[in-house]
Motif scaffolding. Structure first.
Motif, PDB file in Angstrom:
ATOM      1  N   GLY A 188       0.762  -1.225   0.053  1.00 62.04           N
ATOM      2  CA  GLY A 188      -0.092  -0.055  -0.118  1.00 62.04           C
ATOM      3  C   GLY A 188       0.810   1.296   0.231  1.00 62.04           C
ATOM      4  O   GLY A 188       0.438   2.192  -0.599  1.00 62.04           O
ATOM      5  N   LEU A 189       2.001   1.205   0.840  1.00 63.69           N
ATOM      6  CA  LEU A 189       2.647   2.367   0.508  1.00 63.69           C
ATOM      7  C   LEU A 189       3.605   2.433  -0.694  1.00 63.69           C
ATOM      8  O   LEU A 189       3.910   3.675  -0.929  1.00 63.69           O
ATOM      9  CB  LEU A 189       3.830   2.410   1.873  1.00 63.69           C
ATOM     10  CG  LEU A 189       3.306   2.229   3.265  1.00 63.69           C
ATOM     11  CD1 LEU A 189       4.297   1.834   4.299  1.00 63.69           C
ATOM     12  CD2 LEU A 189       2.646   3.753   3.437  1.00 63.69           C
ATOM     13  N   MET A 220      -8.638   0.957   6.707  1.00 62.36           N
ATOM     14  CA  MET A 220      -8.774   2.042   7.153  1.00 62.36           C
ATOM     15  C   MET A 220      -7.616   2.967   7.394  1.00 62.36           C
ATOM     16  O   MET A 220      -7.646   4.213   7.129  1.00 62.36           O
ATOM     17  CB  MET A 220      -9.709   1.970   8.519  1.00 62.36           C
ATOM     18  CG  MET A 220     -10.084   3.264   9.222  1.00 62.36           C
ATOM     19  SD  MET A 220     -10.857   2.895  10.887  1.00 62.36           S
ATOM     20  CE  MET A 220     -12.291   1.834  10.205  1.00 62.36           C
ATOM     21  N   LYS A 221      -6.533   2.239   7.988  1.00 65.70           N
ATOM     22  CA  LYS A 221      -5.324   3.013   7.953  1.00 65.70           C
ATOM     23  C   LYS A 221      -4.807   3.131   6.665  1.00 65.70           C
ATOM     24  O   LYS A 221      -3.985   4.285   6.469  1.00 65.70           O
ATOM     25  CB  LYS A 221      -4.457   1.969   8.949  1.00 65.70           C
ATOM     26  CG  LYS A 221      -4.643   1.790  10.327  1.00 65.70           C
ATOM     27  CD  LYS A 221      -3.511   1.360  11.085  1.00 65.70           C
ATOM     28  CE  LYS A 221      -3.079  -0.116  10.668  1.00 65.70           C
ATOM     29  NZ  LYS A 221      -2.264  -0.573  11.373  1.00 65.70           N
ATOM     30  N   VAL A 248     -14.038  -4.680   0.513  1.00 59.51           N
ATOM     31  CA  VAL A 248     -13.760  -3.734   1.721  1.00 59.51           C
ATOM     32  C   VAL A 248     -13.152  -2.587   1.035  1.00 59.51           C
ATOM     33  O   VAL A 248     -12.089  -2.753   0.389  1.00 59.51           O
ATOM     34  CB  VAL A 248     -13.112  -4.224   3.154  1.00 59.51           C
ATOM     35  CG1 VAL A 248     -12.541  -2.996   3.800  1.00 59.51           C
ATOM     36  CG2 VAL A 248     -13.795  -5.193   3.645  1.00 59.51           C
ATOM     37  N   LEU A 249     -13.799  -1.337   1.075  1.00 62.61           N
ATOM     38  CA  LEU A 249     -13.094  -0.058   0.461  1.00 62.61           C
ATOM     39  C   LEU A 249     -12.698   0.761   1.586  1.00 62.61           C
ATOM     40  O   LEU A 249     -13.864   1.241   2.467  1.00 62.61           O
ATOM     41  CB  LEU A 249     -14.133   0.513  -0.521  1.00 62.61           C
ATOM     42  CG  LEU A 249     -13.683   1.783  -1.235  1.00 62.61           C
ATOM     43  CD1 LEU A 249     -12.510   1.541  -2.028  1.00 62.61           C
ATOM     44  CD2 LEU A 249     -14.764   2.316  -2.087  1.00 62.61           C
ATOM     45  N   ASN A 250     -11.649   1.240   1.765  1.00 62.36           N
ATOM     46  CA  ASN A 250     -11.128   2.362   2.824  1.00 62.36           C
ATOM     47  C   ASN A 250     -11.801   2.028   4.179  1.00 62.36           C
ATOM     48  O   ASN A 250     -12.274   3.168   4.900  1.00 62.36           O
ATOM     49  CB  ASN A 250     -11.622   3.681   2.253  1.00 62.36           C
ATOM     50  CG  ASN A 250     -10.997   3.968   1.054  1.00 62.36           C
ATOM     51  OD1 ASN A 250      -9.936   3.417   0.472  1.00 62.36           O
ATOM     52  ND2 ASN A 250     -11.603   4.816   0.173  1.00 62.36           N
ATOM     53  N   ARG A 281      -6.299   8.475   0.650  1.00 58.91           N
ATOM     54  CA  ARG A 281      -4.829   8.639   0.702  1.00 58.91           C
ATOM     55  C   ARG A 281      -4.333   9.874   0.644  1.00 58.91           C
ATOM     56  O   ARG A 281      -3.467  10.016   1.780  1.00 58.91           O
ATOM     57  CB  ARG A 281      -4.179   7.636   0.086  1.00 58.91           C
ATOM     58  CG  ARG A 281      -4.419   6.097   0.196  1.00 58.91           C
ATOM     59  CD  ARG A 281      -3.467   5.408  -1.160  1.00 58.91           C
ATOM     60  NE  ARG A 281      -3.993   3.727  -0.668  1.00 58.91           N
ATOM     61  CZ  ARG A 281      -3.148   3.014  -1.580  1.00 58.91           C
ATOM     62  NH1 ARG A 281      -2.568   3.139  -2.592  1.00 58.91           N
ATOM     63  NH2 ARG A 281      -3.354   1.774  -1.196  1.00 58.91           N
ATOM     64  N   ALA A 282      -4.708  10.605   0.092  1.00 58.01           N
ATOM     65  CA  ALA A 282      -3.984  12.046  -0.062  1.00 58.01           C
ATOM     66  C   ALA A 282      -4.613  12.935   1.115  1.00 58.01           C
ATOM     67  O   ALA A 282      -3.646  13.799   1.421  1.00 58.01           O
ATOM     68  CB  ALA A 282      -4.776  12.883  -1.293  1.00 58.01           C
TER      69      ALA A 282
END
Length: 710
Positions: A188-189, A220-221, A248-250, A281-282
């Motif tokens: 993700g990063l 969520m993170k 699952v979204l966000n 994310r922004a």
């Protein structure tokens, strides 16, 4: 906008080594995903072979046939214009790996091996597979049968991610979600927006919420779209894989499949806007800082996109809205999980039905009600037009293969039960009229084909033979007999019930002018097994046991629930009855009681079981915990006596677990030997060192309590 995508994940009822059936279910899931507009389809872990192949993963044939199935998928029309995430075992450089194969438009883009293997509890992946090194990527040279299809000589294998024309996809597999440093963090990063998790996760009571919360908190993170796929059903072992595919979204659940189902293929889809991930994310400045220092993944480019790329096409499509996750109560889980497991076992074993010794007690009652629940589920699915269920139930309801009615659709669960479920009350002179009547009434309520017998003559024949050989006549305790005599006379009855159960299971279909034989069901609960409160090779010895991993307290709650949910008021009579084996004569001064025989209550056994297995307590640490937990009702010396009594009986009866009937796994403190609970079966039951330490501390604490009270 041009950023809307539709994705699909699925639950499949795969069967270990059933390559043909597994292939058909995979293709059907892809067809269903395409029909719903999805461009990405994610499937369960090791879906080509089935997860539970066990030592078949050590055989070369398993890998060869898996590639043969993959060859069919690659040539199929279903794989065209799709990105597929498919699970299969792969051998690379002589080493076996649990892998995901990412296919893009009938080309293999990436083979992604599992990094962190499940190797505790029910899982032994390190026995079959090696873990892959994180971030390592190599060339994998494809088998010639695949090269001819894809015109590729080699593809990347390793911990890489897939870049499409519009997003980036990363894989993690089952156990990797539960590890502290999960792959989705680094991916993700590094900009991965879509995460797939292809799982083979089994059902345990109260476990689903952990799985959902892990996925929700991860997204969520991190921000992103998480597609969770899972196997569903019994693939040939004690486990029931409980599906519940989800998207699952966000951090929000936007799609969730069923946890318990008789459907062989279930596909869950959702439509999302990729911009929702990017804007989520922004807003996190700290994420951007961490991302700038993160190590990059090797990217594998594919020349396809999940979105249409046309701005106008998005205007008429509404993204899938978030929803609250669905959970079953433990009582519902008991009603559904073992019932689905029993259905898979019955239809795949090609037997004619089930046979249950119905004692009139709550354990065999629970087993019978679970079979009744199975019949209810079959009727519901048949009425809904489930073709696989219809084919299976038509075969089971026919008296022979030549008499199958192709138009039959069941409408009454009792009709099914009368055909495929036989119950029998096996009474002796020690049995009560109350238990016999309860068994008869329950059988009538659920519709089972019920028989009732007295076996006194058989018992007397066995005792008479012993007397003829030895010249001695054993007596029950209430008649002046010794402990050895009393136990032997009880065990004769219990073991004869097992013998009669198998005879009736083999011959009842013949008596009813039907073909085949019945599977014998056991009904010993997890607490009795833990204590060893069962006779080796008695009627607890059966073919399978749907309640062998469920505690007595949970079974009581289930029966209370089922009385209302299934409209079975007779179940109240079972709740009010004291648990008793009815193997000794009843007198004015003595009525046999399970808890008195065991020297401990069922609730205490649940506590001991959780401390022993889940919290990994030996005798001393169990005492150290319980001396505080039970301080309000017991002196330290009383706690010490209880702990020592449990470990003594656990030790001397541990050998019984080596022959325990294969049971549905439902509790994390199951004592199932050599499969889930890897402990010895021959102990020094005195536990001299450990018990001495307990006695020393108990005496010191008692003395301290006495001095403070004065």
């Amino acid at each position: 906008m041009g950023h809307l995508i539709t994705v699909a994940t699925c639950s499949l009822n795969q069967w270990a080594m059933d390559f043909d059936g597994n292939l058909q279910r995979i293709l059907e899931s892809i067809r269903m995903a395409k029909e719903q507009g999805a461009k990405l389809r994610v499937g369960p872990e090791l879906e080509i072979t089935g997860y539970g192949c066990q030592d078949h993963f050590l055989e070369g044939d398993t890998y060869y046939h898996a590639w043969e199935v993959m060859a069919v998928i690659l040539q199929s029309e279903e794989a065209k214009d799709m990105i597929l995430d498919i699970g299969m075992p792969i051998m690379h450089k002589g080493v076996k790996y649990n892998c995901r194969v990412i296919v893009s438009d009938r080309q293999i883009a990436l083979i992604r091996p599992k990094l962190y293997l499940a190797n505790d509890g029910n899982y032994r992946e390190l026995r079959f597979f090696a873990p892959w090194v994180p971030k390592k990527v190599e060339k994998f040279y494809l088998p010639r049968m695949i090269q001819k299809i894809t015109q590729q000589s080699h593809v990347p294998i390793g911990d890489a991610v897939v870049s499409t024309l519009d997003t980036c996809i990363g894989c993690e597999t089952c156990e990797e979600l539960f590890t502290p440093n999960s792959p989705h963090i680094g991916m993700g990063l590094d900009g991965v927006e879509i995460f797939t998790n292809c799982s083979g996760s089994h059902h345990e009571l109260r476990k689903l919420n952990l799985r959902i919360e892990l996925i929700k908190s991860a997204m969520m993170k991190l921000g992103g779209l998480y597609l969770y796929a899972n196997q569903q059903g019994c693939d040939g072992d004690r486990l029931y894989y409980d599906g519940c595919a989800m998207i699952v979204l966000n951090g929000d659940v936007i799609a969730q499949g069923s946890q318990f189902s008789l459907r062989d293929v279930e596909v869950v889809t959702a439509t999302i806007d990729l911009e929702d991930i990017r804007s989520y994310r922004a807003r996190m400045a700290s994420r951007g800082i961490q991302a700038s220092f993160s190590e990059a993944y090797e990217r594998v480019d594919v020349d396809s996109a999940l979105s249409s790329g046309e701005n106008d096409s998005d205007l008429h499509v509404q993204p899938t809205a978030p929803k609250e996750p669905r959970y079953h109560t433990p009582e519902e889980e008991i009603a559904l999980g073992p019932a689905c497991w029993l259905w898979d076992y019955l239809r795949r074993s090609k037997t004619a039905g089930y046979f249950l010794p119905l004692s009139g007690g709550i354990d065999s009652c629970s087993t019978a009600v679970i079979v009744a629940s199975m019949c209810r589920l079959v009727v519901q699915e048949a009425q809904a037009g489930n073709q696989q269920v219809l084919a299976d139930i038509r075969r089971l309801m026919a008296d022979s293969p030549d008499s199958i009615d192709p138009s039959y659709v069941p409408s009454d669960p009792r009709e099914i039960a009368n055909k495929i479920f036989c119950t029998c009350y096996m009474g002796t002179e020690n049995s009560s009229k109350e238990t016999r009547q309860r068994a008869k009434d329950l059988a009538a309520a659920i519709g089972s084909y019920h028989t009732d017998l007295n076996m006194d003559s058989v018992v007397k024949s066995i005792v008479g033979l012993f007397t003829l050989v030895t010249g001695r006549v054993p007596s029950f305790k209430v008649h002046g007999g010794s402990v050895a005599e009393n136990l032997a006379l009880q065990n004769i009855q219990a073991r004869l019930r097992m013998l009669l159960a198998y005879m009736f299971a083999q011959l009842l279909p013949w008596c009813r002018s039907s073909t085949g034989s019945l599977l014998v069901l056991g009904s010993a609960n997890v607490d009795e097994s833990l204590r060893g409160y069962l006779t080796k090779y008695d009627c607890s010895s059966a073919d399978i046991n749907p309640i062998g991993g469920i505690s007595k307290s949970d079974l009581r709650s289930f029966i209370s629930y089922a009385g209302h949910a299934f409209d079975l008021p007779i179940l109240n009579d079972f709740l009010d009855a004291p648990p008793t084996a009815e193997l000794e004569p009843t007198t004015e001064d003595y009525v046999q009681s399970d808890e008195q025989d065991m020297g401990m209550t069922y609730d205490e056994l649940t506590v001991y079981g959780r401390l022993r297995k889940i919290e990994r307590c030996g005798p001393y640490s169990m005492f150290s915990k319980l001396v505080h937990t039970w301080a309000d009702k017991l002196r330290p010396s009383e706690v010490a006596a209880k702990v020592k009594r449990f470990f003594f009986y656990y030790s001397i009866n541990r050998h019984k677990m080596t022959t325990l009937t294969p049971s549905y796994h439902a509790e994390a403190y199951s004592p199932d030997d050599n499969r889930f609970d890897l402990r010895p079966f021959l102990y020094n039951a005195s536990w001299k060192w450990q018990f001495n330490r307990i006695d020393q501390d108990a005496a010191r604490l008692d003395a301290s309590a006495a001095s403070s009270s004065t």
